[in-house]
Design a protein around this motif. Structure first.
Motif, PDB file in Angstrom:
ATOM      1  N   GLU A 157     -44.496 -12.815 -53.261  1.00  0.00           N
ATOM      2  CA  GLU A 157     -43.486 -13.190 -52.282  1.00  0.00           C
ATOM      3  C   GLU A 157     -42.193 -12.473 -52.618  1.00  0.00           C
ATOM      4  N   LYS A 158     -41.423 -12.204 -51.583  1.00  0.00           N
ATOM      5  CA  LYS A 158     -40.111 -11.618 -51.821  1.00  0.00           C
ATOM      6  C   LYS A 158     -39.193 -12.706 -52.364  1.00  0.00           C
ATOM      7  N   ILE A 159     -38.509 -12.394 -53.456  1.00  0.00           N
ATOM      8  CA  ILE A 159     -37.548 -13.343 -54.028  1.00  0.00           C
ATOM      9  C   ILE A 159     -36.127 -12.969 -53.644  1.00  0.00           C
ATOM     10  N   GLU A 160     -35.981 -11.769 -53.136  1.00  0.00           N
ATOM     11  CA  GLU A 160     -34.731 -11.276 -52.561  1.00  0.00           C
ATOM     12  C   GLU A 160     -35.158 -10.430 -51.364  1.00  0.00           C
ATOM     13  N   PRO A 161     -34.243 -10.101 -50.472  1.00  0.00           N
ATOM     14  CA  PRO A 161     -34.651  -9.305 -49.309  1.00  0.00           C
ATOM     15  C   PRO A 161     -35.385  -8.009 -49.659  1.00  0.00           C
ATOM     16  N   ASN A 162     -35.056  -7.411 -50.797  1.00  0.00           N
ATOM     17  CA  ASN A 162     -35.672  -6.143 -51.181  1.00  0.00           C
ATOM     18  C   ASN A 162     -36.270  -6.178 -52.580  1.00  0.00           C
ATOM     19  N   LYS A 163     -36.822  -7.330 -52.974  1.00  0.00           N
ATOM     20  CA  LYS A 163     -37.419  -7.435 -54.306  1.00  0.00           C
ATOM     21  C   LYS A 163     -38.550  -8.455 -54.289  1.00  0.00           C
ATOM     22  N   LEU A 164     -39.662  -8.066 -54.923  1.00  0.00           N
ATOM     23  CA  LEU A 164     -40.799  -8.971 -55.039  1.00  0.00           C
ATOM     24  C   LEU A 164     -40.684  -9.821 -56.287  1.00  0.00           C
ATOM     25  N   GLY A 165     -41.256 -11.002 -56.201  1.00  0.00           N
ATOM     26  CA  GLY A 165     -41.423 -11.841 -57.381  1.00  0.00           C
ATOM     27  C   GLY A 165     -42.699 -11.419 -58.085  1.00  0.00           C
ATOM     28  N   LEU A 186     -48.448  -1.436 -52.245  1.00  0.00           N
ATOM     29  CA  LEU A 186     -48.203  -1.720 -53.659  1.00  0.00           C
ATOM     30  C   LEU A 186     -49.201  -2.760 -54.170  1.00  0.00           C
ATOM     31  N   LEU A 187     -49.408  -3.824 -53.398  1.00  0.00           N
ATOM     32  CA  LEU A 187     -50.363  -4.856 -53.794  1.00  0.00           C
ATOM     33  C   LEU A 187     -51.786  -4.302 -53.819  1.00  0.00           C
ATOM     34  N   ALA A 188     -52.117  -3.450 -52.853  1.00  0.00           N
ATOM     35  CA  ALA A 188     -53.440  -2.816 -52.843  1.00  0.00           C
ATOM     36  C   ALA A 188     -53.625  -1.928 -54.062  1.00  0.00           C
ATOM     37  N   ALA A 189     -52.563  -1.257 -54.487  1.00  0.00           N
ATOM     38  CA  ALA A 189     -52.642  -0.409 -55.682  1.00  0.00           C
ATOM     39  C   ALA A 189     -52.922  -1.247 -56.926  1.00  0.00           C
ATOM     40  N   VAL A 190     -52.275  -2.396 -57.040  1.00  0.00           N
ATOM     41  CA  VAL A 190     -52.536  -3.295 -58.178  1.00  0.00           C
ATOM     42  C   VAL A 190     -53.988  -3.750 -58.146  1.00  0.00           C
ATOM     43  N   GLY A 191     -54.428  -4.222 -56.995  1.00  0.00           N
ATOM     44  CA  GLY A 191     -55.807  -4.695 -56.874  1.00  0.00           C
ATOM     45  C   GLY A 191     -56.818  -3.593 -57.074  1.00  0.00           C
ATOM     46  N   GLY A 192     -56.568  -2.456 -56.453  1.00  0.00           N
ATOM     47  CA  GLY A 192     -57.496  -1.347 -56.581  1.00  0.00           C
ATOM     48  C   GLY A 192     -57.627  -0.861 -58.004  1.00  0.00           C
ATOM     49  N   CYS A 193     -56.520  -0.763 -58.690  1.00  0.00           N
ATOM     50  CA  CYS A 193     -56.541  -0.311 -60.084  1.00  0.00           C
ATOM     51  C   CYS A 193     -57.358  -1.263 -60.951  1.00  0.00           C
ATOM     52  N   ASN A 194     -57.138  -2.548 -60.766  1.00  0.00           N
ATOM     53  CA  ASN A 194     -57.889  -3.540 -61.545  1.00  0.00           C
ATOM     54  C   ASN A 194     -59.373  -3.510 -61.213  1.00  0.00           C
ATOM     55  N   ILE A 195     -59.708  -3.550 -59.930  1.00  0.00           N
ATOM     56  CA  ILE A 195     -61.108  -3.707 -59.544  1.00  0.00           C
ATOM     57  C   ILE A 195     -61.934  -2.467 -59.844  1.00  0.00           C
TER      58      ILE A 195
END
Length: 130
Positions: free
Chosen positions: A74-82, A41-50
């Motif tokens: 960072e995870k803000i809950e066990p199954n959720k990102l901040g 998911l993070l790679a998708a955000v970065g890849g889309c931007n770059i």
């Protein structure tokens, strides 16, 4: 329409494949040589931007000497990102290139990156079972 197929491999791992035949291995955080789903998911955000910033900056006559980024959350809950933070690492060929890069990066972030915009807008994810 964009789509990928995700399936379990014979070795017990998982693999995502797109229609063009590209593959990426998916697994848990304790496995070597694979991405976790959150990292993808993070790679998708970065890849889309770059991949959007690069041609738009170059089109304006300013090819950046170095263009990279770090995307983190960072995870803000066990199954959720901040919140997700994108931090660029660039080497500029000139001061003018810096001004162009900043304007383009802001525009891409606010308007043109499909992945970031979808996350910000809370795109619905539906489940279909057989």
């Amino acid at each position: 329409m964009a789509n990928v197929r995700v399936e379990r491999t014979e070795e017990g791992g998982f693999r995502a494949t797109n229609a063009r035949g590209a593959e990426v291995s998916i697994g848990g955080g304790d496995q070597e040589g694979v991405f976790t789903p959150v990292e993808l998911l993070l790679a998708a955000v970065g890849g889309c931007n770059i991949v959007t910033v690069e041609p738009l900056t170059a089109k304006r006559g300013h090819r950046l000497v170095r263009l990279a980024m770090t995307v983190e959350s960072e995870k803000i809950e066990p199954n959720k990102l901040g919140s997700v933070t994108v931090t660029y690492d660039v080497e500029l060929p000139s001061e003018e290139a810096g001004e162009v890069f900043e304007a383009v990066a802001h525009r891409v972030h606010e308007k043109y990156c499909t992945v970031s915009r979808s996350l910000q807008d809370g795109t619905e994810v539906r489940l279909e079972l057989p």
